[in-house]
Design a protein around this motif. Sequence first.
Motif, mmCIF file in Angstrom:
data_model
loop_
_atom_site.group_PDB
_atom_site.id
_atom_site.type_symbol
_atom_site.label_atom_id
_atom_site.label_comp_id
_atom_site.label_asym_id
_atom_site.label_seq_id
_atom_site.Cartn_x
_atom_site.Cartn_y
_atom_site.Cartn_z
ATOM 1 N N THR A 125 7.659 43.802 18.463
ATOM 2 C CA THR A 125 7.968 44.975 17.650
ATOM 3 C C THR A 125 7.065 46.145 18.016
ATOM 4 N N HIS B 119 2.095 49.463 19.718
ATOM 5 C CA HIS B 119 2.401 50.647 18.914
ATOM 6 C C HIS B 119 1.920 51.914 19.628
ATOM 7 N N THR C 277 2.908 42.995 18.921
ATOM 8 C CA THR C 277 3.140 44.408 18.614
ATOM 9 C C THR C 277 2.467 45.319 19.631
ATOM 10 N N HIS D 77 6.362 48.697 15.576
ATOM 11 C CA HIS D 77 5.533 48.950 14.393
ATOM 12 C C HIS D 77 4.786 47.690 13.971
ATOM 13 N N TRP E 283 13.377 55.739 13.350
ATOM 14 C CA TRP E 283 13.860 54.539 14.051
ATOM 15 C C TRP E 283 14.613 54.929 15.320
ATOM 16 N N LEU F 295 3.266 44.895 11.674
ATOM 17 C CA LEU F 295 3.518 44.343 10.336
ATOM 18 C C LEU F 295 2.274 44.471 9.474
ATOM 19 N N LYS G 159 5.035 40.812 2.824
ATOM 20 C CA LYS G 159 4.537 40.473 4.157
ATOM 21 C C LYS G 159 4.260 38.978 4.292
ATOM 22 N N ASP H 50 10.923 47.395 14.039
ATOM 23 C CA ASP H 50 10.158 46.900 12.903
ATOM 24 C C ASP H 50 10.248 45.390 12.783
ATOM 25 N N CYS H 51 9.187 44.809 12.237
ATOM 26 C CA CYS H 51 9.211 43.403 11.833
ATOM 27 C C CYS H 51 9.509 43.383 10.342
ATOM 28 N N ASP H 52 10.768 43.159 10.004
ATOM 29 C CA ASP H 52 11.169 43.096 8.599
ATOM 30 C C ASP H 52 12.097 41.891 8.431
ATOM 31 N N THR I 202 16.427 49.871 10.918
ATOM 32 C CA THR I 202 15.506 49.561 9.825
ATOM 33 C C THR I 202 15.025 50.808 9.091
ATOM 34 N N SER I 203 15.673 51.930 9.335
ATOM 35 C CA SER I 203 15.341 53.136 8.581
ATOM 36 C C SER I 203 15.607 52.896 7.098
#
Length: 267
Positions: free
Chosen positions: A63, A99, A97, A65, A225, A67, A81, A44-46, A254-255
């Motif tokens: 990533t 996916h 990304t 997933h 994840w 964003l 975001k 993830d991008c977090d 990142t779950s």
Amino acid sequence: MRVAELVRLLEQRYPPSWAEDWDRVGFVLGEPDAPVTKVLLAVDCDPATVEEAVAAGAELLFTHHPLLLRGVSTLAPTTYKGRIVHRLIRAGVALYTAHTNGDVANPGVSDALAARLGLTGLRPLRPSPGDPARGHGRIGRLPEPTTLAEFAEFAAPLFAGGVRAAGSPSTPVTTVAVSGGAGDAFLGDAVRAGVDAYLTADLRHHPAQEHLANGGPALLDVSHWASERPWLDDVAAFLRSEAGVETIVSDVDTSPWTLWRTPTRES
């Protein structure tokens, strides 16, 4: 290696045209001419993975997933975001990304998941139209026959958060289907394939209940994840080999589910 060159390499391996129509993949932000010597890869991008990339000195964050999967009306830094985008731009970190185009690739997300379980003789669970070598999910065989209870016991330490299983504990298991990420859309494919068990993530109560009631294969459910993290190692190896860049695979889980508790009985 420039950002644009790295993007071309990634899109040769994971063409954006392979992505589902609803998906949003590819080059998200960054300067195409900026140099890249280090890439951080994450599910993830977090905020956590962005800060990890910045701290590591990575010039590109890869990533799985997206964003920006769903449309937004603003990228103001007062929004979740927006803050991420502004942080990446200020730090000079590009974002890319892959996916669903990574899901159906061969090798792709489910190949890495199958390898973690030791499955052999892999084939797609739902082949891509026109290219049966690609597709969603994988089907393979375990090295030795086992039972559902034994298979769950074996799989549990391989995935953060462990595994939960549905079906009779004594069910014989030899052939296994897997799908990284949310996989209840492929329950019917697992039935048609005649596998003994299906391991995926994010299984829901009623679809799983009806699946088993109709005689479907046993089910194993792991963290979303955790089911996709193994693939990052494969992408990292590809980038090191083909682009000559340093790679770091993020193990930041990142779950959203961060606490696991087992009830205890009072004596």
